[in-house]
Structures are given as C-alpha cells and as structure tokens.
Design a protein around this motif. Sequence first.
Motif, mmCIF file in Angstrom:
data_model
loop_
_atom_site.group_PDB
_atom_site.id
_atom_site.type_symbol
_atom_site.label_atom_id
_atom_site.label_comp_id
_atom_site.label_asym_id
_atom_site.label_seq_id
_atom_site.Cartn_x
_atom_site.Cartn_y
_atom_site.Cartn_z
ATOM 1 N N LEU A 214 -42.452 -4.947 18.611
ATOM 2 C CA LEU A 214 -41.084 -5.361 18.902
ATOM 3 C C LEU A 214 -40.666 -6.446 17.909
ATOM 4 N N GLY A 215 -39.501 -6.285 17.292
ATOM 5 C CA GLY A 215 -39.054 -7.247 16.293
ATOM 6 C C GLY A 215 -38.068 -8.247 16.855
ATOM 7 N N THR A 216 -36.784 -7.940 16.749
ATOM 8 C CA THR A 216 -35.750 -8.867 17.159
ATOM 9 C C THR A 216 -35.839 -9.209 18.644
ATOM 10 N N GLY A 217 -36.445 -8.345 19.433
ATOM 11 C CA GLY A 217 -36.614 -8.612 20.855
ATOM 12 C C GLY A 217 -37.647 -9.660 21.183
ATOM 13 N N GLY A 218 -38.249 -10.291 20.154
ATOM 14 C CA GLY A 218 -39.183 -11.383 20.416
ATOM 15 C C GLY A 218 -40.423 -11.419 19.549
ATOM 16 N N ILE A 219 -40.542 -10.499 18.573
ATOM 17 C CA ILE A 219 -41.749 -10.375 17.737
ATOM 18 C C ILE A 219 -42.978 -10.292 18.653
ATOM 19 N N VAL A 220 -43.150 -9.118 19.257
ATOM 20 C CA VAL A 220 -44.175 -8.923 20.280
ATOM 21 C C VAL A 220 -45.082 -7.755 19.908
ATOM 22 N N PRO A 221 -46.330 -8.011 19.514
ATOM 23 C CA PRO A 221 -47.286 -6.914 19.332
ATOM 24 C C PRO A 221 -47.601 -6.274 20.683
ATOM 25 N N VAL A 370 -43.369 -18.117 18.064
ATOM 26 C CA VAL A 370 -43.737 -19.203 18.976
ATOM 27 C C VAL A 370 -42.770 -19.126 20.148
ATOM 28 N N GLU A 371 -43.299 -18.865 21.344
ATOM 29 C CA GLU A 371 -42.435 -18.796 22.523
ATOM 30 C C GLU A 371 -42.555 -20.094 23.303
ATOM 31 N N LEU A 372 -41.401 -20.609 23.713
ATOM 32 C CA LEU A 372 -41.313 -21.870 24.445
ATOM 33 C C LEU A 372 -40.870 -21.617 25.879
ATOM 34 N N ALA A 373 -41.108 -22.591 26.745
ATOM 35 C CA ALA A 373 -40.657 -22.495 28.133
ATOM 36 C C ALA A 373 -40.365 -23.885 28.667
ATOM 37 N N SER A 374 -39.598 -23.926 29.736
ATOM 38 C CA SER A 374 -39.204 -25.185 30.353
ATOM 39 C C SER A 374 -40.409 -26.025 30.745
ATOM 40 N N LEU A 375 -40.301 -27.315 30.547
ATOM 41 C CA LEU A 375 -41.374 -28.238 30.911
ATOM 42 C C LEU A 375 -41.534 -28.345 32.422
ATOM 43 N N LYS A 376 -40.550 -27.857 33.163
ATOM 44 C CA LYS A 376 -40.614 -28.004 34.619
ATOM 45 C C LYS A 376 -41.823 -27.279 35.207
ATOM 46 N N ASP A 377 -42.048 -26.047 34.734
ATOM 47 C CA ASP A 377 -43.187 -25.307 35.267
ATOM 48 C C ASP A 377 -43.975 -24.570 34.191
ATOM 49 N N ASP A 386 -28.367 -25.281 26.862
ATOM 50 C CA ASP A 386 -29.101 -26.367 26.213
ATOM 51 C C ASP A 386 -29.451 -26.059 24.762
ATOM 52 N N THR A 387 -29.289 -24.794 24.360
ATOM 53 C CA THR A 387 -29.551 -24.339 22.978
ATOM 54 C C THR A 387 -30.825 -24.954 22.403
ATOM 55 N N VAL A 388 -31.906 -24.912 23.177
ATOM 56 C CA VAL A 388 -33.147 -25.571 22.774
ATOM 57 C C VAL A 388 -33.698 -24.985 21.477
ATOM 58 N N VAL A 389 -33.923 -23.660 21.463
ATOM 59 C CA VAL A 389 -34.531 -23.062 20.271
ATOM 60 C C VAL A 389 -33.609 -23.150 19.058
ATOM 61 N N PRO A 390 -32.308 -22.860 19.163
ATOM 62 C CA PRO A 390 -31.444 -23.041 17.990
ATOM 63 C C PRO A 390 -31.487 -24.462 17.420
ATOM 64 N N ARG A 391 -31.571 -25.464 18.294
ATOM 65 C CA ARG A 391 -31.610 -26.841 17.791
ATOM 66 C C ARG A 391 -32.956 -27.149 17.133
ATOM 67 N N ALA A 409 -33.820 -15.110 23.884
ATOM 68 C CA ALA A 409 -35.207 -15.467 24.175
ATOM 69 C C ALA A 409 -35.456 -16.880 23.668
ATOM 70 N N ASP A 410 -36.418 -17.559 24.268
ATOM 71 C CA ASP A 410 -36.800 -18.894 23.794
ATOM 72 C C ASP A 410 -37.929 -18.760 22.781
ATOM 73 N N VAL A 411 -37.615 -18.106 21.687
ATOM 74 C CA VAL A 411 -38.627 -17.715 20.709
ATOM 75 C C VAL A 411 -38.197 -18.128 19.303
ATOM 76 N N ILE A 412 -39.116 -18.777 18.584
ATOM 77 C CA ILE A 412 -38.931 -19.071 17.155
ATOM 78 C C ILE A 412 -39.656 -17.977 16.387
ATOM 79 N N GLY A 413 -38.936 -17.321 15.483
ATOM 80 C CA GLY A 413 -39.508 -16.195 14.768
ATOM 81 C C GLY A 413 -39.785 -16.493 13.308
ATOM 82 N N TYR A 414 -40.860 -15.861 12.797
ATOM 83 C CA TYR A 414 -41.253 -15.992 11.394
ATOM 84 C C TYR A 414 -41.609 -14.609 10.847
ATOM 85 N N ALA A 415 -41.111 -14.321 9.662
ATOM 86 C CA ALA A 415 -41.469 -13.086 8.968
ATOM 87 C C ALA A 415 -41.260 -13.332 7.470
#
Length: 443
Positions: A214-221, A370-377, A386-391, A409-415
């Motif tokens: 999966l590419g744009t959907g999250g870079i997921v093997p 790199v997938e991120l998630a809320s610090l709450k849980d 909150d535009t966390v990943v764009p920022r 998605a809360d995902v930073i992508g590299y290619a």
Amino acid sequence: MHPITAYGAFERQEVTSTVMSRGEGVFVEDRDGRKKLDAFAGLYCVNVGYGRTEIADAIAEQARKLAYFHAYGGHGTEASITLAKMILDRAPKHMSKVYFGLSGSDANETNIKLVWYYNEVKGRPEKKKIISRWRAYHGSGLISGSLTGLPLFHKQFGLPLEYVKHTEAPYGLRRPDPEMSDEAFVDYLAQRLEELIAKEGADTIAAFIGEPVLGTGGIVPPPAGYWDRIQPILKKYDILLIADEVVTGFGRLGSMFGSEHYNIRPDIITIAKGLTSAYAPLSGSIVSEDVWSVIRDGTNTHGPFGHGWTYSAHPLCAAAGVANLKLIDEMGLVANAREVGGYLKAELTSALVNHPAVVEVRGEGLMCAVELASLKDGKSAFNPSDTVVPRIVAEIGRKGVIARPMPQADVIGYAPPLCLTKSEADIIVGATRDAIEEFSFPA
C-alpha cells in the motif's frame, strides 16, 4: 490550478508555495537557493535521482530526430519498440505486451477497459465489477479514482462508481483485534474477500486490483502470506489480478518488480513513475500472454480495439524510459534500494522506538513510514484539526528534508531516490528525530 490543493487557503497564502528550480542526486533547490534532500523522490518517482544528463540527452536526441508520431493502427518508433522489449525483459516471464499511456491513472483506466473487453470476448458481459481495497491508491480519474480507497478522492465527485467494490486492506496496525496474529489477520482478510465475492456474485466480478505494498494509503507492506492466500481465491472464482506497480515497479522494493518480491502472478501490471524516473510522463499496462491472446483474437471478430490515447508510446517519453532503465541497471539501484532501504528503516526505528507518540516504523526497500498516535493512549488518531503530522513534516522541511504527510492518516512517508546513500539516509533520520522530539504534541 494545482492538484490536491486547498485553493482558498492557497490564495490566502496559508499554504506554502515553493517554486523549485534545480536538482542533483537526491537534492533539490528552490528559486531562493534553499537546498533540501528530497526524501519522497517527487512523488515516489525520481528513482535515478535528479540531474541525470544521460536521460536529458536521450530526450533531446529523440526530439531532434522525431519529436512525435502516433501509435495507432500498428505504427511505432524505435524508442517505443526498444522500451517495450526492455520492460518485458524485466517483467515476470508470462507477460507478453505493453500498452503505453502517460500516467498511472490513465493506465488503470486502460486496464479496466482491457478486462471488460476480455470478458466481452469470452461471452461474459456480466463480469464487470472490480474489487479494490480500502486505503488503496490507483489514481484520480473516474474509474481509477473509484478504485482508490480513500474518501478524499471520492467525496464531492459522486465516486466510487457502481462497478467498483472495496474489501479490507492488509493494514496490520489497524487489524480488527490487536491481539490477532499475522496468520489470523491474513485468514480474516481472505474470509472478508470471499464474503464480498459471495455477496456480489463471482459471475459479476471481473478483476481484483492491488498494490504489492500500500502506498499513499500509509506505506504498508502486507503481512507475511497475504498474497499467497489471496491469489488462490481469485483463481478459484476466475477473477483477473491487476498488480498496480506504479510505485513499486523498477526497483523501489529492492526487487525489479513488487510482483517478483511477493511471488505475485498478475494478469496485468500497471507501471509509471519509475519507468522514466519522471523525466517524462509515461505509463504502461503490461498484459499477460493469456489476456493478450483473448484480446487479439477478439479483434478478428469485432474489429480494431476501440481504445487509444494520442500520446500513447510518445517517442520522447519512450527515449527517456530507455535511458532510465539503462541507468537503473548501470548504477545498481535495485540492490542499493534493498541495502540502503534496510538501513534507513533500521536507523529510523532505533532513533524513534522509545518516543511515546511513535506507534510503528515500517517499510520495504526504499519505502518507509513512521506512524504516530495520540499520547493519551498510544493508539488513537490525532484530531485532524490539530494538523500534527503536517506540522511535523513542515519542521522536517525546515531542517532540510522533504518528507510527506500521508493523506487521511497520522503517517510520515519516505520514498527517496533509489540512489540514496547511507550518509544521506542519516540526514533523513536526524531531521525526523529532531522534529518529533521538539514537537509539542497536543495533550
């Protein structure tokens, strides 16, 4: 009008506008002289890197000799014939012909017409439906946008069209039960696919389309064994398999094709991006011998195949493709993607594994996320407002590296380009680590 842009925000200058002026290797420079490492290779596409004069020279030479001639009615050029042969020399051995277009989107539009024609010739006009997967990306046309499994490409357009159905994505981090093993998750995905086929009726389903990764959907093997489970189901119900290798084709996974990488035997392969390293727009549909023979014989009864693009097999683009594939071989870029890609993933993992907002570092070859998630849980998504990943990605950019905030998605992508070195990978890792560590995550 820029693609994938919030036009109101852009006109209010709330969206950063960058005008690029030059590039060399893995670096690009804007018109103000700011130089950055392009860790997304444009849009997964500048595989050989920037500034390769061999490709520029090939385009110029072809333009001087013959800038254009069409491919209708059996016409061709030496460049397009040579490139088709080079593609088939690298593709799985059962593939037979290449139909050229200009973009991955138009190639997938072509693919669906090939599939529909194939079934018409075989006397099965009711086999029209295409199964795709949620979070897939297959383009932004009418059919290709429908195949795409991201709401951003559906809403306000009346998509997906009725012929397209979606099944579950092999996205391990988002499996329905976090305690589910990979093997159980693959069983679940196979079961969901068979349930969809039963619901719709196998006699109405023409093809299944999927990206090897999966590419744009999250870079997921995919989880281990996924493709081995899916393919027998398709064969059982006489459903063609389209492997969308627009991103994975020509080396990105550390193999020439993703089909080779995951032991996939497709009926049609979609190619674009890495075919010319984006030095000129070109795509292709690689068709298997089995599909080709049916289509060929169909024209004996029905006349010429009624589909074409003015710029199919454009000689300037084909010349770029020939030079590009030679460079991929000469520079050893497939092996480099495998080696440096493994290094990049390992170093990102080491640098980020202990950060509470980092859920997963994943990748294959020179595709990494790199997938991120809320610090709450440690599991929940951030509030989109909150535009966390764009920022964070903007801060990575200020540190001299271009990454990509993956959509929905809360995902930073590299290619990055396949010519990336380990020392350049270290630059990516350092900028990412520092940007995440310095970021003030919402409470």
